[in-house]
Design a protein around this motif. Structure first.
Motif, PDB file in Angstrom:
ATOM      1  N   PRO A  66       0.718  -1.063  -0.093  1.00 11.41           N
ATOM      2  CA  PRO A  66       0.106   0.025  -0.235  1.00 11.41           C
ATOM      3  C   PRO A  66       0.806   1.377  -0.189  1.00 11.41           C
ATOM      4  O   PRO A  66       1.886   1.297   0.888  1.00 11.41           O
ATOM      5  N   VAL A  67       0.529   2.141  -0.867  1.00  8.89           N
ATOM      6  CA  VAL A  67       1.194   3.619  -0.830  1.00  8.89           C
ATOM      7  C   VAL A  67       0.365   4.680  -0.497  1.00  8.89           C
ATOM      8  O   VAL A  67      -1.022   4.580  -0.970  1.00  8.89           O
ATOM      9  N   CYS A  68       0.769   5.571   0.489  1.00  9.72           N
ATOM     10  CA  CYS A  68      -0.122   6.697   0.915  1.00  9.72           C
ATOM     11  C   CYS A  68       0.351   7.695  -0.326  1.00  9.72           C
ATOM     12  O   CYS A  68       1.341   8.032  -0.628  1.00  9.72           O
ATOM     13  N   ASN A  69      -1.134   7.956  -0.907  1.00 11.58           N
ATOM     14  CA  ASN A  69      -0.920   9.174  -1.836  1.00 11.58           C
ATOM     15  C   ASN A  69      -1.212  10.400  -1.326  1.00 11.58           C
ATOM     16  O   ASN A  69      -2.230  10.790  -0.691  1.00 11.58           O
ATOM     17  N   ILE A  70      -0.275  11.228  -1.344  1.00 10.82           N
ATOM     18  CA  ILE A  70      -0.333  12.569  -0.564  1.00 10.82           C
ATOM     19  C   ILE A  70      -1.016  13.600  -1.467  1.00 10.82           C
ATOM     20  O   ILE A  70      -0.574  13.828  -2.781  1.00 10.82           O
ATOM     21  N   PRO A  71      -1.911  14.382  -1.120  1.00 11.38           N
ATOM     22  CA  PRO A  71      -2.592  15.343  -2.038  1.00 11.38           C
ATOM     23  C   PRO A  71      -1.820  16.182  -2.477  1.00 11.38           C
ATOM     24  O   PRO A  71      -0.698  17.043  -1.739  1.00 11.38           O
TER      25      PRO A  71
END
Length: 142
Positions: A132-137
């Motif tokens: 899982p990758v945290c997508n930073i806005p």
């Protein structure tokens, strides 16, 4: 695995996996980034039963063919099947019915084996699914 990749890099080789279909895609009987960290998996689409049949056909020496599967991680040589609670043929059956049946559809040992398979299969998803990758806005990247 670090040692295998070290020598592979030195000699321009790939690290080859030894996992079969049940281990790699069924119950996750491998160590993430350990013996599961390989470049190619030539037998990962074969069940353990098929691997044994292939070994016999290729005349692999008897001591290898007759060796009881163990992971070698315990002081006592607990077999794979003892650790998982089911034999490879039982797990092959469970894998074959997993997507079409629930444990409640069966009784006795079949139900028990499908429950074991279901538990192990659910627990191993982190080993086979993408990280899982945290997508930073973008607005937070300023």
């Amino acid at each position: 695995m670090v040692t295998l990749y070290y020598y592979g890099q030195l000699h321009g080789l790939l690290v080859t996996g030894t996992g079969n279909k049940i281990e790699d895609f069924g119950v996750g009987f491998f160590t993430k980034y350990g013996d599961g960290g390989v470049d190619i998996s030539p037998i990962a689409d074969l069940t353990k039963t098929q691997v044994y049949a292939l070994a016999k056909e290729l005349n692999v020496i008897e001591t290898i063919q007759q060796a009881v599967p163990t992971d070698g991680l315990w002081d006592t040589e607990r077999t794979d099947e003892e650790q998982m609670g089911a034999s490879y043929p039982e797990l092959e059956w469970a894998m074959s019915v997993y997507n079409t049946h629930k444990p409640e559809d069966f009784s006795g040992r079949e139900r028990e084996v499908l429950e074991i398979y279901t538990r192990l299969h659910k627990a191993m998803q982190h080993k086979i699914n993408p990280i899982p990758v945290c997508n930073i806005p973008p607005e937070l990247m300023k």
